[in-house]
Scaffold this motif. Structure first.
Motif, PDB file in Angstrom:
ATOM      1  N   LEU A  56      43.697  45.551  45.218  1.00  0.00           N
ATOM      2  CA  LEU A  56      44.324  45.139  43.965  1.00  0.00           C
ATOM      3  C   LEU A  56      43.924  43.749  43.492  1.00  0.00           C
ATOM      4  O   LEU A  56      43.875  43.480  42.302  1.00  0.00           O
ATOM      5  CB  LEU A  56      45.847  45.183  44.165  1.00  0.00           C
ATOM      6  N   ARG A  57      43.603  42.867  44.380  1.00  0.00           N
ATOM      7  CA  ARG A  57      43.466  41.436  44.097  1.00  0.00           C
ATOM      8  C   ARG A  57      42.418  41.083  43.033  1.00  0.00           C
ATOM      9  O   ARG A  57      42.523  40.062  42.378  1.00  0.00           O
ATOM     10  CB  ARG A  57      43.189  40.662  45.383  1.00  0.00           C
ATOM     11  N   HIS A  58      41.433  41.936  42.829  1.00  0.00           N
ATOM     12  CA  HIS A  58      40.361  41.628  41.876  1.00  0.00           C
ATOM     13  C   HIS A  58      40.618  42.149  40.469  1.00  0.00           C
ATOM     14  O   HIS A  58      39.806  41.927  39.574  1.00  0.00           O
ATOM     15  CB  HIS A  58      39.025  42.167  42.394  1.00  0.00           C
ATOM     16  N   THR A  65      41.684  36.285  34.190  1.00  0.00           N
ATOM     17  CA  THR A  65      42.357  35.833  35.412  1.00  0.00           C
ATOM     18  C   THR A  65      42.742  37.038  36.257  1.00  0.00           C
ATOM     19  O   THR A  65      43.430  37.941  35.786  1.00  0.00           O
ATOM     20  CB  THR A  65      43.620  35.012  35.081  1.00  0.00           C
ATOM     21  N   THR A  66      42.285  37.028  37.511  1.00  0.00           N
ATOM     22  CA  THR A  66      42.610  38.137  38.414  1.00  0.00           C
ATOM     23  C   THR A  66      43.964  37.899  39.082  1.00  0.00           C
ATOM     24  O   THR A  66      44.504  36.787  39.043  1.00  0.00           O
ATOM     25  CB  THR A  66      41.549  38.278  39.515  1.00  0.00           C
ATOM     26  N   LEU A  67      44.472  38.930  39.713  1.00  0.00           N
ATOM     27  CA  LEU A  67      45.733  38.794  40.442  1.00  0.00           C
ATOM     28  C   LEU A  67      45.608  37.760  41.557  1.00  0.00           C
ATOM     29  O   LEU A  67      46.525  36.971  41.782  1.00  0.00           O
ATOM     30  CB  LEU A  67      46.168  40.147  41.008  1.00  0.00           C
ATOM     31  N   ALA A  68      44.460  37.739  42.250  1.00  0.00           N
ATOM     32  CA  ALA A  68      44.260  36.757  43.323  1.00  0.00           C
ATOM     33  C   ALA A  68      44.266  35.335  42.761  1.00  0.00           C
ATOM     34  O   ALA A  68      44.869  34.427  43.350  1.00  0.00           O
ATOM     35  CB  ALA A  68      42.948  37.021  44.057  1.00  0.00           C
ATOM     36  N   GLU A  69      43.621  35.120  41.627  1.00  0.00           N
ATOM     37  CA  GLU A  69      43.629  33.800  40.998  1.00  0.00           C
ATOM     38  C   GLU A  69      45.034  33.429  40.544  1.00  0.00           C
ATOM     39  O   GLU A  69      45.463  32.283  40.717  1.00  0.00           O
ATOM     40  CB  GLU A  69      42.669  33.769  39.809  1.00  0.00           C
ATOM     41  N   ALA A  70      45.750  34.398  39.977  1.00  0.00           N
ATOM     42  CA  ALA A  70      47.118  34.136  39.534  1.00  0.00           C
ATOM     43  C   ALA A  70      47.986  33.722  40.716  1.00  0.00           C
ATOM     44  O   ALA A  70      48.785  32.785  40.614  1.00  0.00           O
ATOM     45  CB  ALA A  70      47.701  35.370  38.846  1.00  0.00           C
TER      46      ALA A  70
END
Length: 109
Positions: A56-58, A65-70
């Motif tokens: 999911l993270r990408h 903005t990706t979930l990992a960046e968020a």
């Protein structure tokens, strides 16, 4: 030419405000979140775990903005955890969506 990506994202950001619940303000660079992305996020929130986070993270959550960046921007990754809790991810999504919305215009006095 540097303004083109931001200009392309603005309609997506505006349309994202029509999203319900936890997805309000969230969108992909091309437009609203896809059903597949929403379903993947909801499944993750039901049972956060490392393998699901890796899948999911990408995904984009607020423009590019990706979930990992968020999650990183919200300070969650500093906890040393490998993946966010459901509450941490929801908080990260809301912060990412809020950061990309235009600032309100000042009210005339």
């Amino acid at each position: 030419m540097h303004d083109a990506p931001a200009t392309l994202e603005r309609p997506a950001a505006h349309d994202a405000m029509r999203e319900p619940g936890i997805f309000k303000g969230c969108s992909e660079p091309q437009g609203p979140l896809t059903a597949a992305t929403k379903d993947a996020i909801l499944a993750y929130l039901g049972k956060p775990n490392a393998p699901a986070w890796e899948r999911l993270r990408h995904r984009a959550i607020a423009g590019h903005t990706t979930l990992a960046e968020a999650w990183a921007f919200s300070g969650g990754s500093a906890s040393g955890r490998r993946y966010p809790s459901a509450a941490e991810l929801i908080r990260a999504m809301r912060l990412a969506a809020a950061r990309r919305l235009p600032a309100p215009s000042p009210r005339p006095h």
